[in-house]
Motif scaffolding. Sequence first.
Motif, short mmCIF file in Angstrom:
data_model
loop_
_atom_site.label_atom_id
_atom_site.label_comp_id
_atom_site.label_asym_id
_atom_site.label_seq_id
_atom_site.Cartn_x
_atom_site.Cartn_y
_atom_site.Cartn_z
N THR A 26 0.81 -1.22 0.00
CA THR A 26 0.00 0.00 0.00
C THR A 26 0.84 1.27 0.00
O THR A 26 0.32 2.35 0.27
CB THR A 26 -0.95 0.01 1.22
N ILE A 66 3.28 4.48 -1.30
CA ILE A 66 3.21 5.49 -2.37
C ILE A 66 3.94 4.97 -3.61
O ILE A 66 3.46 5.15 -4.73
CB ILE A 66 3.81 6.83 -1.89
N THR A 102 4.38 1.86 -4.61
CA THR A 102 3.56 0.85 -5.26
C THR A 102 2.40 1.51 -6.01
O THR A 102 2.08 1.14 -7.14
CB THR A 102 3.03 -0.17 -4.24
N SER A 103 1.82 2.51 -5.38
CA SER A 103 0.72 3.25 -6.01
C SER A 103 1.18 3.89 -7.32
O SER A 103 0.48 3.83 -8.33
CB SER A 103 0.23 4.32 -5.04
N GLN A 104 2.37 4.48 -7.31
CA GLN A 104 2.89 5.14 -8.51
C GLN A 104 3.26 4.12 -9.59
O GLN A 104 2.94 4.31 -10.76
CB GLN A 104 4.10 5.99 -8.15
N LYS A 145 0.09 2.53 -10.87
CA LYS A 145 -0.94 3.53 -11.23
C LYS A 145 -2.29 3.19 -10.61
O LYS A 145 -3.32 3.15 -11.28
CB LYS A 145 -1.05 3.66 -12.75
N MET A 146 -2.25 2.93 -9.31
CA MET A 146 -3.45 2.62 -8.53
C MET A 146 -3.43 3.49 -7.28
O MET A 146 -2.35 3.76 -6.73
CB MET A 146 -3.49 1.14 -8.14
N SER A 147 -4.58 3.88 -6.81
CA SER A 147 -4.63 4.68 -5.59
C SER A 147 -4.26 3.81 -4.39
O SER A 147 -4.45 2.58 -4.41
CB SER A 147 -6.03 5.27 -5.40
N GLN A 148 -3.76 4.47 -3.35
CA GLN A 148 -3.44 3.73 -2.13
C GLN A 148 -4.71 3.15 -1.51
O GLN A 148 -4.66 2.08 -0.90
CB GLN A 148 -2.71 4.64 -1.14
N GLU A 172 -7.27 1.96 -3.19
CA GLU A 172 -7.57 0.72 -3.91
C GLU A 172 -6.60 -0.39 -3.50
O GLU A 172 -6.98 -1.54 -3.32
CB GLU A 172 -7.48 0.96 -5.42
N LEU A 173 -5.32 -0.03 -3.33
CA LEU A 173 -4.33 -1.02 -2.91
C LEU A 173 -4.59 -1.55 -1.51
O LEU A 173 -4.15 -2.63 -1.16
CB LEU A 173 -2.92 -0.41 -2.98
#
Length: 120
Positions: free
Chosen positions: A28, A30, A32-34, A37-40, A42-43
Motif C-alpha cells: 500500500t 506510495i 507501489t501506487s505510482q 498507477k493505482m490509488s493507495q 484501492e491497494l
Amino acid sequence: MSIITTILSTLVAIEFLYIMYLETIATTSISTSQVFKMSQEELSRHSVKTLFKNQGVYNGLLAILLLISVYMPQAKSPIWTGILLIYIIIVATYGAFTSDKNILWKQGGLAIITLISLFL
C-alpha cells in the motif's frame, strides 16, 4: 555465458525482487501506487492486497530461479536462463496487451536485452 549476460541477468533478477517487494511488503505504499498507477485506497482493499501478495511470490520465484540458473554451479545453464528470460518477456507482452503497453518495456525491456546478449 558472458560476463555481460551474467550482469544483465542479475539486474533482471533484482528488478523482479523489487517488484516482489512492492507487491508483498510495500503493498500500500506510495511507490507501489505510482508504479502500478493505482490509488493507495484501492491497494488497501483486502482482495487487491491478497492478489498482489500472491503475484509477488511468483515474481520473487522468477528472480531466484534466474539467479540459480546464472550462479549455481550445479544448475548453471544458459538454456534455463534463456527459458526464464523468454517466459519473462511473454509475461511482459501479455501485460502490455491486457493492462498497459509500457509494461513490455518496463518489465520486459531488460530481459529482451539480456536474451539478445545470451545469443551473442
